[in-house]
Design a protein around this motif. Sequence first.
Motif, PDB file in Angstrom:
ATOM      1  N   ALA A  76       0.802  -1.221   0.000  1.00  7.45           N
ATOM      2  CA  ALA A  76       0.000   0.000   0.000  1.00  7.45           C
ATOM      3  C   ALA A  76       0.834   1.270   0.000  1.00  7.45           C
ATOM      4  O   ALA A  76       0.508   2.240  -0.679  1.00  7.45           O
ATOM      5  N   VAL A  77       1.928   1.281   0.769  1.00  7.22           N
ATOM      6  CA  VAL A  77       2.730   2.496   0.922  1.00  7.22           C
ATOM      7  C   VAL A  77       4.212   2.159   0.807  1.00  7.22           C
ATOM      8  O   VAL A  77       4.696   1.240   1.471  1.00  7.22           O
ATOM      9  N   ALA A  78       4.923   2.892  -0.045  1.00  7.30           N
ATOM     10  CA  ALA A  78       6.384   2.828  -0.101  1.00  7.30           C
ATOM     11  C   ALA A  78       6.902   4.200   0.306  1.00  7.30           C
ATOM     12  O   ALA A  78       6.369   5.219  -0.139  1.00  7.30           O
ATOM     13  N   TRP A  79       7.934   4.239   1.146  1.00  6.00           N
ATOM     14  CA  TRP A  79       8.398   5.526   1.662  1.00  6.00           C
ATOM     15  C   TRP A  79       9.916   5.539   1.833  1.00  6.00           C
ATOM     16  O   TRP A  79      10.568   4.514   1.904  1.00  6.00           O
ATOM     17  N   PHE A  80      10.438   6.760   1.870  1.00 10.05           N
ATOM     18  CA  PHE A  80      11.861   6.967   2.128  1.00 10.05           C
ATOM     19  C   PHE A  80      12.005   8.038   3.187  1.00 10.05           C
ATOM     20  O   PHE A  80      11.433   9.123   3.068  1.00 10.05           O
ATOM     21  N   ALA A  81      12.734   7.738   4.248  1.00  8.52           N
ATOM     22  CA  ALA A  81      12.982   8.699   5.325  1.00  8.52           C
ATOM     23  C   ALA A  81      14.470   8.982   5.410  1.00  8.52           C
ATOM     24  O   ALA A  81      15.299   8.076   5.281  1.00  8.52           O
ATOM     25  N   ARG A  82      14.816  10.240   5.615  1.00 10.21           N
ATOM     26  CA  ARG A  82      16.220  10.646   5.747  1.00 10.21           C
ATOM     27  C   ARG A  82      16.478  11.059   7.189  1.00 10.21           C
ATOM     28  O   ARG A  82      15.636  11.657   7.848  1.00 10.21           O
TER      29      ARG A  82
END
Length: 270
Positions: free
Chosen positions: A107-113
């Motif tokens: 459902a959700v793909a994300w990138f966090a820095r």
Amino acid sequence: MSVATHDHESGIDDHTVIGRALAILDVVTDATQPVALAELSRATGIPKPSALRIANALVARRMLARVGPGYAPGTRLASQAARAAGGCTDLAAQPHLQELSARSRCAVAWFARFDGAEIRLAAASLDSTVPATMRPDNWPTARRLGDRFVFTMLGKAFLAEHPERVPSLLTRPLAPLTPMSQASPRRILEALDRYRESGYAIEAEQVRLGWACAVGRVTDGSGHVVGAVGLTAPWSAIARPSVRADLLRCGEAISAEFHTDTRAIIPTNR
């Protein structure tokens, strides 16, 4: 999926090739998931045959990319944005996230820095079926959860790279978020060690019942960890055998985009 109307003010098609191409690029780069042809036509006011011809020409030039039935920012567009900004931009991760979401069917793909004490959701691709409670504005951040942020996979990914912050979390019992939350200090330390060693980990229903999260690390050119890429979805989707390979491949692709950037000092969660 709902996307913004071109120009965000008039929505007027100026009937020029350049104007139409820019309108299409605006709509695609503003979206959080691939934009179907029907949505492109509706949002820009460009007839479908013309929108299809222009979008495909942009794909051929790598300004856009085909992801499933829709269009996403292409690698050339992302690299040009990075050069214009004097380094990497969050836009560089977006095509890879959209491909990851489509390939994994999560459902959700994300990138966090993150760097030091700073963490921020940098980019995300959301399926149109994602409920409001699982959209980024409602995600469990460090500010909302406090020390219990360690139950999230992003929290574990961050703390695995900053072990000096861990002892203060384990000096008092942590109230579980769900019956599945692994709150004992021993289990938390084991989870951090597993992620630190493999660069990949999964949590199942520790934050929200019925939902799970898989995370992989992202590095810069010196091998320094600058963030994490993740998938959030119902457990049945995260449990697929292909998810690990898909996620690690995406992490490698985003790492390659960000290898020239050593300035990942990002505002804190909000």
